[in-house]
Design a protein around this motif. Structure first.
Motif, short mmCIF file in Angstrom:
data_model
loop_
_atom_site.label_atom_id
_atom_site.label_comp_id
_atom_site.label_asym_id
_atom_site.label_seq_id
_atom_site.Cartn_x
_atom_site.Cartn_y
_atom_site.Cartn_z
N ARG A 40 37.15 27.50 57.79
CA ARG A 40 36.14 27.62 58.83
C ARG A 40 36.34 26.55 59.91
O ARG A 40 36.12 26.80 61.09
N VAL A 41 36.74 25.36 59.51
CA VAL A 41 37.06 24.32 60.48
C VAL A 41 38.16 24.80 61.42
O VAL A 41 38.05 24.69 62.65
N LEU A 42 39.22 25.35 60.83
CA LEU A 42 40.35 25.81 61.63
C LEU A 42 39.95 26.96 62.54
O LEU A 42 40.35 27.02 63.71
N MET A 43 39.13 27.89 62.02
CA MET A 43 38.69 29.03 62.83
C MET A 43 37.89 28.55 64.04
O MET A 43 38.12 28.99 65.17
N SER A 44 36.96 27.63 63.81
CA SER A 44 36.12 27.12 64.89
C SER A 44 36.95 26.32 65.90
O SER A 44 36.80 26.49 67.12
N TYR A 45 37.82 25.46 65.40
CA TYR A 45 38.61 24.60 66.26
C TYR A 45 39.53 25.43 67.17
O TYR A 45 39.58 25.23 68.39
N PHE A 46 40.23 26.39 66.56
CA PHE A 46 41.16 27.18 67.36
C PHE A 46 40.45 28.21 68.23
O PHE A 46 40.97 28.61 69.27
N ALA A 47 39.23 28.60 67.84
CA ALA A 47 38.43 29.46 68.72
C ALA A 47 38.12 28.73 70.02
O ALA A 47 38.21 29.29 71.11
N SER A 48 37.76 27.45 69.91
CA SER A 48 37.48 26.66 71.11
C SER A 48 38.74 26.47 71.95
O SER A 48 38.68 26.51 73.19
N LYS A 49 39.87 26.26 71.30
CA LYS A 49 41.13 26.13 72.03
C LYS A 49 41.48 27.44 72.75
O LYS A 49 41.96 27.43 73.90
N TYR A 50 41.26 28.55 72.07
CA TYR A 50 41.52 29.87 72.65
C TYR A 50 40.64 30.10 73.89
O TYR A 50 41.12 30.52 74.94
N VAL A 51 39.35 29.78 73.77
CA VAL A 51 38.44 29.95 74.89
C VAL A 51 38.84 29.05 76.06
O VAL A 51 38.82 29.45 77.22
N LYS A 52 39.21 27.82 75.75
CA LYS A 52 39.63 26.88 76.78
C LYS A 52 40.86 27.41 77.52
O LYS A 52 40.96 27.32 78.75
N PHE A 53 41.80 27.99 76.77
CA PHE A 53 43.02 28.54 77.37
C PHE A 53 42.71 29.73 78.29
O PHE A 53 43.23 29.82 79.41
N ILE A 54 41.84 30.63 77.84
CA ILE A 54 41.52 31.83 78.61
C ILE A 54 40.70 31.50 79.84
O ILE A 54 40.96 31.99 80.94
N THR A 55 39.70 30.65 79.68
CA THR A 55 38.75 30.40 80.77
C THR A 55 39.16 29.27 81.69
O THR A 55 38.66 29.17 82.81
N ARG A 56 40.03 28.38 81.19
CA ARG A 56 40.46 27.18 81.93
C ARG A 56 39.34 26.13 82.04
O ARG A 56 39.45 25.20 82.82
N MET A 57 38.29 26.28 81.27
CA MET A 57 37.26 25.24 81.22
C MET A 57 37.83 24.02 80.51
O MET A 57 38.47 24.15 79.47
N GLN A 58 37.57 22.82 81.04
CA GLN A 58 38.04 21.60 80.40
C GLN A 58 36.98 21.10 79.41
O GLN A 58 36.45 20.00 79.54
N ILE A 59 36.70 21.94 78.43
CA ILE A 59 35.70 21.64 77.41
C ILE A 59 36.37 21.77 76.05
O ILE A 59 36.98 22.81 75.76
N GLN A 60 36.26 20.75 75.22
CA GLN A 60 36.90 20.77 73.91
C GLN A 60 36.15 21.65 72.91
O GLN A 60 36.77 22.30 72.07
N ASP A 61 34.83 21.65 72.99
CA ASP A 61 34.02 22.42 72.04
C ASP A 61 33.25 23.51 72.78
O ASP A 61 32.06 23.39 73.05
N THR A 62 33.95 24.58 73.11
CA THR A 62 33.36 25.64 73.93
C THR A 62 32.33 26.48 73.18
O THR A 62 31.51 27.15 73.79
N THR A 63 32.36 26.44 71.86
CA THR A 63 31.42 27.24 71.08
C THR A 63 30.24 26.43 70.55
O THR A 63 29.44 26.93 69.76
#
Length: 242
Positions: free
Chosen positions: A136-159
């Motif tokens: 679950r840690v990995l799912m959450s962490y990489f979900a935030s990385k995925y969102v950051k990549f798609i949206t270009r928001m400079q936010i580490q914890d997008t979820t």
């Protein structure tokens, strides 16, 4: 004095609700609480009504007729807050995964660092998560990385779901256009604040998984986030309403 409201959505949180309410009210700074309950079968709302006798000026309750999703619960709470004179509106879970002691840190980020949106971030400095299984840690962490990549928001914890909004942010965002009701709701709110160029600051916090009650996370909520982010980004590129 600035008025501060903590919105706590609930569904079957009878094991946590009294403790979290008393903990918020025990903080050195003053916060009001709005509980938005989706007619919990375990009588969460009944317990809140009992506590209202003790905290009549600070504790408020809105009961909805059915379980309609986290996002719609927060939208309900946002509109309730905007109809009143609150300057800072907080999102917080009922299960102590968000530490009430960090509320003032989010508030200070808005006041002292001029943030329009202050995020209680699990990933601003490494990975600060306690009691989650590694998958679950990995799912959450990489979900935030995925969102950051798609949206270009400079936010580490997008979820992240532990957030303080200045009133003007919620006034600017058209809350009736928010599409997502689950996990992706948190992403959509941040993305719209980002598109409007509000100042977003992450405050490092330690996230501790619930020890009482059951998690509401489901595969449908995760799917909404994964595919919804792409749709959301494409709409913004083609000039659709934000």
């Amino acid at each position: 004095m600035s008025r501060r409201l903590v919105i706590i959505p609930t569904y079957n949180e009878i094991e946590n609700i009294e403790r979290i309410i008393r903990n918020v009210f025990s903080q050195r700074s003053s916060f009001d609480i709005l509980v938005v309950d989706d007619s919990s079968p375990d009588q969460t709302a009944v317990k809140v009504k009992e506590l209202q006798e003790e905290f009549s000026q600070q504790l408020f309750l809105e009961v909805r007729t059915e379980k309609s999703g986290l996002g719609t619960a927060y939208i309900h709470g946002f509109k309730w807050a905007l109809a009143r004179d609150y300057d800072f509106i907080f999102e917080m879970d009922a299960d102590f995964s968000h530490n009430p002691n960090d509320l003032i840190r989010l508030y200070n980020a808005c006041v002292k660092q001029k943030a329009d949106v202050a995020i209680g971030s699990r990933y601003a400095k490494g990975v600060n998560v306690v009691n989650w299984p590694m998958n679950r840690v990995l799912m959450s962490y990489f979900a935030s990385k995925y969102v950051k990549f798609i949206t270009r928001m400079q936010i580490q914890d997008t979820t992240a779901g532990f957030v303080c909004y200045r009133r003007k942010v919620l006034e600017r965002i058209n809350l009736d256009t928010i599409q997502f009701v689950g996990y992706a709701f948190q992403i959509e709110m941040k993305f719209k604040a980002y598109l409007y160029k509000f100042n977003i600051i992450e405050v490092p916090v330690i996230f501790t998984d619930r020890t009482r009650g059951e998690s509401k996370l489901s595969s449908n909520i995760i799917s909404e986030a994964v595919f919804g982010v792409i749709k959301m980004k494409l709409k913004s590129l083609f000039g659709k309403e934000i």
